[in-house]
Motif scaffolding. Structure first.
Motif, PDB file in Angstrom:
ATOM      1  N   THR A  24      29.229  -6.400 -17.384  1.00  0.00           N
ATOM      2  CA  THR A  24      28.061  -5.846 -18.057  1.00  0.00           C
ATOM      3  C   THR A  24      28.285  -5.702 -19.547  1.00  0.00           C
ATOM      4  O   THR A  24      27.387  -5.284 -20.269  1.00  0.00           O
ATOM      5  CB  THR A  24      27.726  -4.463 -17.460  1.00  0.00           C
ATOM      6  OG1 THR A  24      28.874  -3.613 -17.601  1.00  0.00           O
ATOM      7  CG2 THR A  24      27.364  -4.597 -15.978  1.00  0.00           C
ATOM      8  N   ALA A  25      29.473  -6.034 -20.036  1.00  0.00           N
ATOM      9  CA  ALA A  25      29.743  -5.935 -21.465  1.00  0.00           C
ATOM     10  C   ALA A  25      28.897  -6.945 -22.223  1.00  0.00           C
ATOM     11  O   ALA A  25      28.667  -8.057 -21.762  1.00  0.00           O
ATOM     12  CB  ALA A  25      31.228  -6.182 -21.731  1.00  0.00           C
ATOM     13  N   ALA A  26      28.398  -6.539 -23.387  1.00  0.00           N
ATOM     14  CA  ALA A  26      27.581  -7.438 -24.197  1.00  0.00           C
ATOM     15  C   ALA A  26      28.430  -8.609 -24.677  1.00  0.00           C
ATOM     16  O   ALA A  26      29.563  -8.419 -25.126  1.00  0.00           O
ATOM     17  CB  ALA A  26      27.005  -6.686 -25.393  1.00  0.00           C
ATOM     18  N   PRO A  27      27.916  -9.853 -24.554  1.00  0.00           N
ATOM     19  CA  PRO A  27      28.684 -11.002 -25.010  1.00  0.00           C
ATOM     20  C   PRO A  27      28.846 -10.971 -26.520  1.00  0.00           C
ATOM     21  O   PRO A  27      28.044 -10.369 -27.247  1.00  0.00           O
ATOM     22  CB  PRO A  27      27.821 -12.185 -24.561  1.00  0.00           C
ATOM     23  CG  PRO A  27      26.435 -11.641 -24.457  1.00  0.00           C
ATOM     24  CD  PRO A  27      26.597 -10.218 -24.032  1.00  0.00           C
ATOM     25  N   SER A  28      29.895 -11.614 -26.988  1.00  0.00           N
ATOM     26  CA  SER A  28      30.133 -11.672 -28.427  1.00  0.00           C
ATOM     27  C   SER A  28      30.292 -13.115 -28.853  1.00  0.00           C
ATOM     28  O   SER A  28      30.389 -14.022 -28.035  1.00  0.00           O
ATOM     29  CB  SER A  28      31.404 -10.883 -28.786  1.00  0.00           C
ATOM     30  OG  SER A  28      32.515 -11.443 -28.110  1.00  0.00           O
ATOM     31  N   GLY A  29      30.326 -13.336 -30.158  1.00  0.00           N
ATOM     32  CA  GLY A  29      30.507 -14.680 -30.677  1.00  0.00           C
ATOM     33  C   GLY A  29      29.203 -15.455 -30.722  1.00  0.00           C
ATOM     34  O   GLY A  29      28.112 -14.912 -30.501  1.00  0.00           O
ATOM     35  N   THR A  30      29.334 -16.740 -30.997  1.00  0.00           N
ATOM     36  CA  THR A  30      28.155 -17.592 -31.126  1.00  0.00           C
ATOM     37  C   THR A  30      28.399 -18.935 -30.442  1.00  0.00           C
ATOM     38  O   THR A  30      29.532 -19.329 -30.173  1.00  0.00           O
ATOM     39  CB  THR A  30      27.815 -17.852 -32.611  1.00  0.00           C
ATOM     40  OG1 THR A  30      28.908 -18.555 -33.229  1.00  0.00           O
ATOM     41  CG2 THR A  30      27.543 -16.559 -33.355  1.00  0.00           C
ATOM     42  N   GLY A  31      27.304 -19.634 -30.176  1.00  0.00           N
ATOM     43  CA  GLY A  31      27.344 -20.990 -29.655  1.00  0.00           C
ATOM     44  C   GLY A  31      26.366 -21.858 -30.432  1.00  0.00           C
ATOM     45  O   GLY A  31      25.840 -21.447 -31.475  1.00  0.00           O
ATOM     46  N   SER A  32      26.117 -23.066 -29.927  1.00  0.00           N
ATOM     47  CA  SER A  32      25.195 -23.998 -30.581  1.00  0.00           C
ATOM     48  C   SER A  32      24.136 -24.451 -29.585  1.00  0.00           C
ATOM     49  O   SER A  32      24.404 -24.550 -28.390  1.00  0.00           O
ATOM     50  CB  SER A  32      25.953 -25.221 -31.112  1.00  0.00           C
ATOM     51  OG  SER A  32      26.939 -24.834 -32.043  1.00  0.00           O
ATOM     52  N   VAL A  33      22.936 -24.715 -30.102  1.00  0.00           N
ATOM     53  CA  VAL A  33      21.819 -25.141 -29.255  1.00  0.00           C
ATOM     54  C   VAL A  33      21.135 -26.351 -29.890  1.00  0.00           C
ATOM     55  O   VAL A  33      20.714 -26.294 -31.047  1.00  0.00           O
ATOM     56  CB  VAL A  33      20.791 -24.009 -29.055  1.00  0.00           C
ATOM     57  CG1 VAL A  33      19.619 -24.497 -28.208  1.00  0.00           C
ATOM     58  CG2 VAL A  33      21.441 -22.787 -28.406  1.00  0.00           C
ATOM     59  N   ALA A  34      21.047 -27.451 -29.127  1.00  0.00           N
ATOM     60  CA  ALA A  34      20.297 -28.627 -29.554  1.00  0.00           C
ATOM     61  C   ALA A  34      18.956 -28.641 -28.830  1.00  0.00           C
ATOM     62  O   ALA A  34      18.861 -28.198 -27.682  1.00  0.00           O
ATOM     63  CB  ALA A  34      21.074 -29.901 -29.245  1.00  0.00           C
ATOM     64  N   VAL A  35      17.914 -29.146 -29.487  1.00  0.00           N
ATOM     65  CA  VAL A  35      16.594 -29.270 -28.871  1.00  0.00           C
ATOM     66  C   VAL A  35      16.170 -30.739 -28.928  1.00  0.00           C
ATOM     67  O   VAL A  35      16.173 -31.351 -30.005  1.00  0.00           O
ATOM     68  CB  VAL A  35      15.545 -28.391 -29.566  1.00  0.00           C
ATOM     69  CG1 VAL A  35      14.181 -28.557 -28.889  1.00  0.00           C
ATOM     70  CG2 VAL A  35      15.958 -26.920 -29.534  1.00  0.00           C
ATOM     71  N   LEU A  36      15.809 -31.281 -27.761  1.00  0.00           N
ATOM     72  CA  LEU A  36      15.392 -32.668 -27.624  1.00  0.00           C
ATOM     73  C   LEU A  36      14.021 -32.701 -26.965  1.00  0.00           C
ATOM     74  O   LEU A  36      13.677 -31.817 -26.183  1.00  0.00           O
ATOM     75  CB  LEU A  36      16.401 -33.454 -26.775  1.00  0.00           C
ATOM     76  CG  LEU A  36      17.879 -33.273 -27.129  1.00  0.00           C
ATOM     77  CD1 LEU A  36      18.754 -33.907 -26.063  1.00  0.00           C
ATOM     78  CD2 LEU A  36      18.181 -33.883 -28.484  1.00  0.00           C
ATOM     79  N   VAL A  37      13.229 -33.727 -27.263  1.00  0.00           N
ATOM     80  CA  VAL A  37      11.859 -33.818 -26.748  1.00  0.00           C
ATOM     81  C   VAL A  37      11.654 -35.178 -26.087  1.00  0.00           C
ATOM     82  O   VAL A  37      12.038 -36.216 -26.638  1.00  0.00           O
ATOM     83  CB  VAL A  37      10.830 -33.635 -27.883  1.00  0.00           C
ATOM     84  CG1 VAL A  37       9.410 -33.886 -27.384  1.00  0.00           C
ATOM     85  CG2 VAL A  37      10.929 -32.225 -28.474  1.00  0.00           C
ATOM     86  N   THR A  38      11.046 -35.166 -24.888  1.00  0.00           N
ATOM     87  CA  THR A  38      10.668 -36.405 -24.209  1.00  0.00           C
ATOM     88  C   THR A  38       9.289 -36.221 -23.585  1.00  0.00           C
ATOM     89  O   THR A  38       8.747 -35.129 -23.531  1.00  0.00           O
ATOM     90  CB  THR A  38      11.662 -36.776 -23.086  1.00  0.00           C
ATOM     91  OG1 THR A  38      11.714 -35.710 -22.138  1.00  0.00           O
ATOM     92  CG2 THR A  38      13.046 -37.042 -23.633  1.00  0.00           C
ATOM     93  N   ASP A  39       8.737 -37.330 -23.071  1.00  0.00           N
ATOM     94  CA  ASP A  39       7.500 -37.292 -22.310  1.00  0.00           C
ATOM     95  C   ASP A  39       7.525 -38.442 -21.312  1.00  0.00           C
ATOM     96  O   ASP A  39       8.053 -39.516 -21.612  1.00  0.00           O
ATOM     97  CB  ASP A  39       6.280 -37.437 -23.220  1.00  0.00           C
ATOM     98  CG  ASP A  39       4.979 -37.056 -22.518  1.00  0.00           C
ATOM     99  OD1 ASP A  39       5.008 -36.857 -21.290  1.00  0.00           O
ATOM    100  OD2 ASP A  39       3.948 -36.962 -23.184  1.00  0.00           O
ATOM    101  N   GLY A  40       6.984 -38.199 -20.138  1.00  0.00           N
ATOM    102  CA  GLY A  40       6.882 -39.267 -19.155  1.00  0.00           C
ATOM    103  C   GLY A  40       5.750 -40.213 -19.511  1.00  0.00           C
ATOM    104  O   GLY A  40       4.841 -39.866 -20.268  1.00  0.00           O
ATOM    105  N   PRO A  41       5.779 -41.441 -18.994  1.00  0.00           N
ATOM    106  CA  PRO A  41       4.690 -42.392 -19.267  1.00  0.00           C
ATOM    107  C   PRO A  41       3.372 -41.880 -18.718  1.00  0.00           C
ATOM    108  O   PRO A  41       3.337 -41.161 -17.719  1.00  0.00           O
ATOM    109  CB  PRO A  41       5.155 -43.672 -18.550  1.00  0.00           C
ATOM    110  CG  PRO A  41       6.185 -43.225 -17.577  1.00  0.00           C
ATOM    111  CD  PRO A  41       6.812 -42.009 -18.128  1.00  0.00           C
TER     112      PRO A  41
END
Length: 318
Positions: A24-41
């Protein structure tokens, strides 16, 4: 006039997305997030054009939103140009995202336009300008980890023309699938990214440069190593010393937690064309070549001899 009463009808699914301990301890530090976009035909819709000006992550407990993309002059994206999940549209890679449990992804969309289908040429707006996506169970950003959020827009289900009373009202029901997975060396970089070098770091550990992709998508570091093939503006093999601030480059590689690990960097403006090879590599008085017929709609027309050499890089779609 548009009705968005069906917005809660969107469907979501969650992929990998990391894990967390039961502490239950609050997480510390940081990470990275990438955002990608697609669409079906889509059988009916010819274009689904969006202007996404902000993306935020909402922590569990509705804490303060963490903005991972915010641009006053955002890109306008025709998501139907990115139909393959293997080659999505790269929107951003945000570093130093606080580690923690997130339950919502909030998109702020400035404009929506559609070509083809029942709602073509109608004025489309989201009254709130926002879409909240709720991946089942949420997802975690862990310290030192990178994740990729892939937004898969389903244009076929976004629009429905309501004929009751001859109102011609277009019902807007955004349908977006969400895949979340840990980002590793196996993640292919989406297509070839064009951009401008805005900074270069040449250190004992190697070379990397800060790339600003075409449009407004923030910046991303590109890592050059011994396996990177570099091509100069004349099409000849070169080394990393030709790369300078202000140069226009095309980059292909793999997304990692530190940026794009480049397999190919091409300097200068490049004419990209699509077509079909009409035979194996042959030899004539000028050297090696293969016959190549361009697809309809390309900037060039007809069949050409494409010259190759021992230094020609061939990329396999595997």
């Amino acid at each position: 006039m548009f009705d968005v009463s069906g917005i809660s009808d969107r469907r979501l699914r969650r992929g990998g997305g990391g894990s967390s301990s039961d502490s239950t301890a609050a997480p510390s530090g940081t990470g990275s997030v990438a955002v990608l976009v697609t669409d079906g035909p889509s059988a009916e819709v010819e274009a689904l054009i969006l202007t996404i000006n902000k993306i935020s992550l909402i922590p569990a407990g509705n804490g303060e939103a963490v903005v991972i993309y915010d641009d006053p002059q955002p890109d306008t994206i025709n998501v139907l140009n990115y139909k393959s999940k293997e080659e999505p549209y790269f929107l951003t890679l945000k570093n130093e995202v606080p580690a923690g449990h997130y339950t919502k992804i909030r998109l702020e969309i400035e404009n929506i336009a559609v070509e083809g289908g029942p709602c073509a040429d109608q004025n489309i707006k989201l009254p709130s300008g926002k879409i909240d996506l709720n991946p089942r169970g949420g997802f975690y950003v862990n310290e030192g980890e990178s994740i990729a959020i892939q937004l898969d827009f389903d244009a076929n289900k976004w629009f429905n023309l309501h004929e009751a009373g001859n109102s011609g009202k277009c019902i807007l029901r955004p349908v977006i699938f969400v895949d979340i997975a840990t980002l590793g060396l196996q993640a292919r970089c989406p297509k070839i990214i064009k951009g401008t070098i805005v900074d270069i770091d040449r250190s004992e550990g190697g070379t990397r440069f800060l790339l600003k992709p075409a449009g407004n998508r923030g910046t991303v570091w590109v890592i050059v190593d011994d396996g990177t093939v570099i091509i100069d503006e004349n099409g000849a093999s070169a080394n990393e010393s030709i790369l300078q601030k202000g140069d226009t480059v095309h980059v292909r590689g793999r997304l990692t937690r530190d940026g794009i690990l480049a397999s190919l960097v091409v300097e200068g403006d490049v004419l990209k064309v699509h077509g079909t090879s009409n035979g194996a590599v042959q030899n004539d008085d000028a050297g090696l070549f293969f016959p190549f017929t361009l697809d309809s709609g390309e900037e060039l027309i007809g069949t050409f001899k494409v010259r190759v050499s021992e230094d020609t890089l061939v990329l396999l779609d595997v």
